[in-house]
Motif scaffolding. Sequence first.
Motif, mmCIF file in Angstrom:
data_model
loop_
_atom_site.group_PDB
_atom_site.id
_atom_site.type_symbol
_atom_site.label_atom_id
_atom_site.label_comp_id
_atom_site.label_asym_id
_atom_site.label_seq_id
_atom_site.Cartn_x
_atom_site.Cartn_y
_atom_site.Cartn_z
ATOM 1 N N GLU A 110 -29.354 -6.649 -13.506
ATOM 2 C CA GLU A 110 -30.670 -6.989 -12.956
ATOM 3 C C GLU A 110 -30.689 -8.444 -12.532
ATOM 4 O O GLU A 110 -29.868 -9.240 -12.973
ATOM 5 C CB GLU A 110 -31.765 -6.758 -14.003
ATOM 6 N N THR B 103 -30.014 -0.767 -9.932
ATOM 7 C CA THR B 103 -30.483 -2.139 -9.736
ATOM 8 C C THR B 103 -29.325 -3.139 -9.643
ATOM 9 O O THR B 103 -29.545 -4.296 -9.294
ATOM 10 C CB THR B 103 -31.408 -2.574 -10.887
ATOM 11 N N SER B 104 -28.102 -2.709 -9.942
ATOM 12 C CA SER B 104 -26.959 -3.617 -9.896
ATOM 13 C C SER B 104 -26.217 -3.568 -8.565
ATOM 14 O O SER B 104 -25.290 -4.344 -8.349
ATOM 15 C CB SER B 104 -25.991 -3.302 -11.037
#
Length: 91
Positions: free
Chosen positions: A75, A25-26
């Motif tokens: 996130e 997610t990064s």
Amino acid sequence: ELLSGSLLEITVKFNLRNALSVPDTSIMMEGEKSYIYTVSKENITNKIEVDIGSRNDGKVEILSGLNKGDQIVAEGLKKVRPLGKIKPIKK
């Protein structure tokens, strides 16, 4: 020792290596390039280009561009801007 008629489940892990990885997610993909936001001690974000490797279990291997111990935005990338000030939440 197994008894006759017994069942079991086996997981075989192969090609494991000790590598730097980040949550998937990064990672931001822009065309053929991959980017991550790092966070300075003053909570200022910086967008850096990274080379990624394999993906496994929600993690992405980082081949270059990031150092061990660097703080990253994991996130909420849509709300982050380069050289913007953020309020980190540490988990």
